[in-house]
Enzyme design. Structure first.
Site, PDB file in Angstrom:
ATOM      1  N   LYS A 195       2.517  -3.406   6.433  1.00  0.00           N
ATOM      2  CA  LYS A 195       2.953  -3.584   5.041  1.00  0.00           C
ATOM      3  C   LYS A 195       4.476  -3.451   4.930  1.00  0.00           C
ATOM      4  CE  LYS A 195      -1.203  -4.152   3.440  1.00  0.00           C
ATOM      5  NZ  LYS A 195      -1.656  -5.432   2.879  1.00  0.00           N
ATOM      6  N   TYR A 218      -1.415   0.027  10.253  1.00  0.00           N
ATOM      7  CA  TYR A 218      -1.700  -0.630   8.972  1.00  0.00           C
ATOM      8  C   TYR A 218      -0.488  -0.497   8.038  1.00  0.00           C
ATOM      9  CZ  TYR A 218      -3.490  -1.162   4.234  1.00  0.00           C
ATOM     10  OH  TYR A 218      -3.649  -1.532   2.922  1.00  0.00           O
ATOM     11  N   SER A 245       0.830  -1.204   0.000  1.00  0.00           N
ATOM     12  CA  SER A 245       0.000   0.000   0.000  1.00  0.00           C
ATOM     13  C   SER A 245       0.863   1.252   0.000  1.00  0.00           C
ATOM     14  CB  SER A 245      -0.842  -0.026   1.272  1.00  0.00           C
ATOM     15  OG  SER A 245      -1.395   1.235   1.535  1.00  0.00           O
TER      16      SER A 245
HETATM   17  N1  UFG Z   1     -12.690  11.336   2.871  1.00  0.00           N
HETATM   18  C1  UFG Z   1     -13.672  12.264   3.159  1.00  0.00           C
HETATM   19  N2  UFG Z   1     -14.907  11.810   3.478  1.00  0.00           N
HETATM   20  C2  UFG Z   1     -15.215  10.479   3.532  1.00  0.00           C
HETATM   21  C3  UFG Z   1     -14.219   9.544   3.243  1.00  0.00           C
HETATM   22  C4  UFG Z   1     -12.956  10.006   2.915  1.00  0.00           C
HETATM   23  O1  UFG Z   1     -13.428  13.469   3.137  1.00  0.00           O
HETATM   24  O2  UFG Z   1     -16.379  10.146   3.853  1.00  0.00           O
HETATM   25  C5  UFG Z   1     -11.348  11.815   2.482  1.00  0.00           C
HETATM   26  C6  UFG Z   1     -10.235  11.295   3.353  1.00  0.00           C
HETATM   27  O3  UFG Z   1     -10.059  12.106   4.451  1.00  0.00           O
HETATM   28  C7  UFG Z   1      -9.072  11.315   2.376  1.00  0.00           C
HETATM   29  C8  UFG Z   1      -9.708  11.021   1.022  1.00  0.00           C
HETATM   30  O4  UFG Z   1     -11.083  11.322   1.187  1.00  0.00           O
HETATM   31  O5  UFG Z   1      -8.528  12.577   2.332  1.00  0.00           O
HETATM   32  C9  UFG Z   1      -9.572   9.581   0.585  1.00  0.00           C
HETATM   33  O6  UFG Z   1      -9.981   8.764   1.657  1.00  0.00           O
HETATM   34  P1  UFG Z   1     -10.236   7.205   1.510  1.00  0.00           P
HETATM   35  O7  UFG Z   1     -10.721   6.720   2.829  1.00  0.00           O
HETATM   36  O8  UFG Z   1     -11.080   6.940   0.324  1.00  0.00           O
HETATM   37  O9  UFG Z   1      -8.807   6.624   1.181  1.00  0.00           O
HETATM   38  P2  UFG Z   1      -7.414   6.813   1.959  1.00  0.00           P
HETATM   39  O10 UFG Z   1      -6.611   7.732   1.110  1.00  0.00           O
HETATM   40  O11 UFG Z   1      -7.602   7.185   3.364  1.00  0.00           O
HETATM   41  O12 UFG Z   1      -6.901   5.341   1.991  1.00  0.00           O
HETATM   42  C10 UFG Z   1      -6.135   4.772   0.984  1.00  0.00           C
HETATM   43  C11 UFG Z   1      -6.267   3.259   1.041  1.00  0.00           C
HETATM   44  C12 UFG Z   1      -5.611   2.730   2.281  1.00  0.00           C
HETATM   45  C13 UFG Z   1      -4.200   3.254   2.372  1.00  0.00           C
HETATM   46  C14 UFG Z   1      -4.196   4.751   2.341  1.00  0.00           C
HETATM   47  C15 UFG Z   1      -2.814   5.309   2.394  1.00  0.00           C
HETATM   48  O13 UFG Z   1      -7.617   2.877   1.008  1.00  0.00           O
HETATM   49  O14 UFG Z   1      -5.593   1.321   2.222  1.00  0.00           O
HETATM   50  O15 UFG Z   1      -4.813   5.186   1.151  1.00  0.00           O
HETATM   51  O16 UFG Z   1      -2.848   6.587   2.959  1.00  0.00           O
HETATM   52  F1  UFG Z   1      -3.635   2.851   3.518  1.00  0.00           F
END
Ligand code: UFG
Length: 323
Positions: A145, A141, A117
């Site tokens: 990895k 998490y 990841s």
């Molecule tokens: N976000 C919102 N509202 C929501 C959900 C997400 O504003 O309801 C924002 C988050 O704060 C983030 C962006 O949208 O800024 C993307 O969030 P996601 O949860 O879709 O994805 P992440 O970037 O947090 O997670 C991904 C992978 C993980 C990995 C991570 C690394 O899904 O497995 O990137 O930072 F670990």
């Protein structure tokens, strides 16, 4: 016929990979404990409902089946949960991967593809981030990895395995035929939650943080279509079978969209408006994550086909309304 074993093959990414492996004539054994996946999403091969902690059973499947390659998707993936329940993550991700690798050694199977990841980078200093960047995760998490990648590197140096570790950025979208798609019980990902808000299943969508140092104050991510990611796995498998050396590769498109841009596109694709609420930052979110994908293009000759936020959202929406 090429024989492969896929752990976590009933889950979101695993099931898309099983689909293309099946379509291309591979013989597939899937091991999945169904903690988040669904047997309905396993379109090809035999499914063994089993937890990887049951090493003896895993070993007997490996010995009997003798796959040439193991693709390892099984693992826990929710960043926030990993902060609250670290031991679950270390046991499930690191512990069970070690058991799987021990079983592979005993069964004399030595080719491995690992789901890593972008979380390994923490808050990267260079954007787009190359594979050579320092590994400094900001949550358990991400650490699981890094630890697994370290184990793989040592095993490879000892001549016991060859592996490809694929560092996924933000995987989204669904099979374009609409047969399978994301299957989370409690979705936390932005695109899925926005679609649920468009559908009326969520009363509103929250934006976590609006004062990041980005073009519109919200986080920027590199969203990659799950089918392009599945293709990368297929190419990685061919690479190992052709005698390729162990390697680590970023999987992303090399460009990013902000949370606000994603929301706008979701509204456009679904033709539905929904309420958006601005909230505090979520713990441990890096402001910008974009892949430098030079290496995967060179090493695997990978060419992205679905690099379009609109297409990603369209396929995810098609799946969402069907289910
Ligand atoms: N976000 C919102 N509202 C929501 C959900 C997400 O504003 O309801 C924002 C988050 O704060 C983030 C962006 O949208 O800024 C993307 O969030 P996601 O949860 O879709 O994805 P992440 O970037 O947090 O997670 C991904 C992978 C993980 C990995 C991570 C690394 O899904 O497995 O990137 O930072 F670990």
């Amino acid at each position: 016929m090429l024989k492969v074993l896929v752990t976590g093959g009933a889950g979101y990414i695993g099931s898309h990979v099983v689909k293309i492996l099946g379509e291309r004539g591979c013989q597939i054994a899937v091991i999945d404990n169904l903690s988040s996946g669904s047997p309905k999403h396993v379109l090809y091969g035999n499914l063994w409902i089993l937890d990887l902690s049951q090493k003896d059973k895993v070993l007997s499947i490996l010995k009997e089946y003798q796959p040439e390659v193991v693709l390892h998707f099984a693992g826990s993936i929710v960043v926030e949960e990993s902060v609250k329940e670290p031991l679950k993550y270390y046991e499930n991700n690191v512990g069970n991967t070690i058991k799987l690798l021990c079983a592979m050694k005993e069964a004399k199977i030595n080719k491995f593809i690992f789901s890593s990841s972008a979380a390994v980078y923490g808050i990267p200093e260079v954007i787009p981030v190359p594979e050579t960047a320092e590994l400094k995760p900001i949550n358990p998490y991400g650490w699981t990895k890094v630890m697994i990648e370290r184990i793989l590197e040592d095993l490879s140096k000892a001549g016991e395995i060859t592996y490809v570790s694929l560092r996924y950025f933000n995987v989204a979208g669904a099979d374009k035929e609409g047969k399978i798609g994301p299957s989370y019980r409690k979705p936390t990902h932005l695109i899925i939650r926005a679609l649920k808000a468009a559908k009326g299943e969520l009363p509103f969508l929250e934006i976590y943080g609006t004062d990041y140092p980005t073009r519109d104050g919200t986080c920027i991510r590199d969203y990659i279509h799950v089918m392009d990611l599945a293709e990368a796995h297929f190419l990685a498998m061919e690479y190992l079978l052709d005698g390729g050396k162990s390697t680590v590769l970023n999987c992303g498109y090399g460009r990013g969209f902000s949370v606000r841009e994603v929301i706008e596109e979701v509204k456009k694709v679904t033709k539905r408006d929904f309420k958006v609420i601005e909230r505090e930052k979520r713990l441990g979110d890096p402001p910008v994550l974009i892949a430098d994908n030079t290496k995967i293009k060179k090493v695997l000759n990978w060419t992205p086909f679905y690099d379009s936020l609109e297409f990603i959202i369209k396929t995810a929406w098609k799946w969402e309304i069907k289910n």
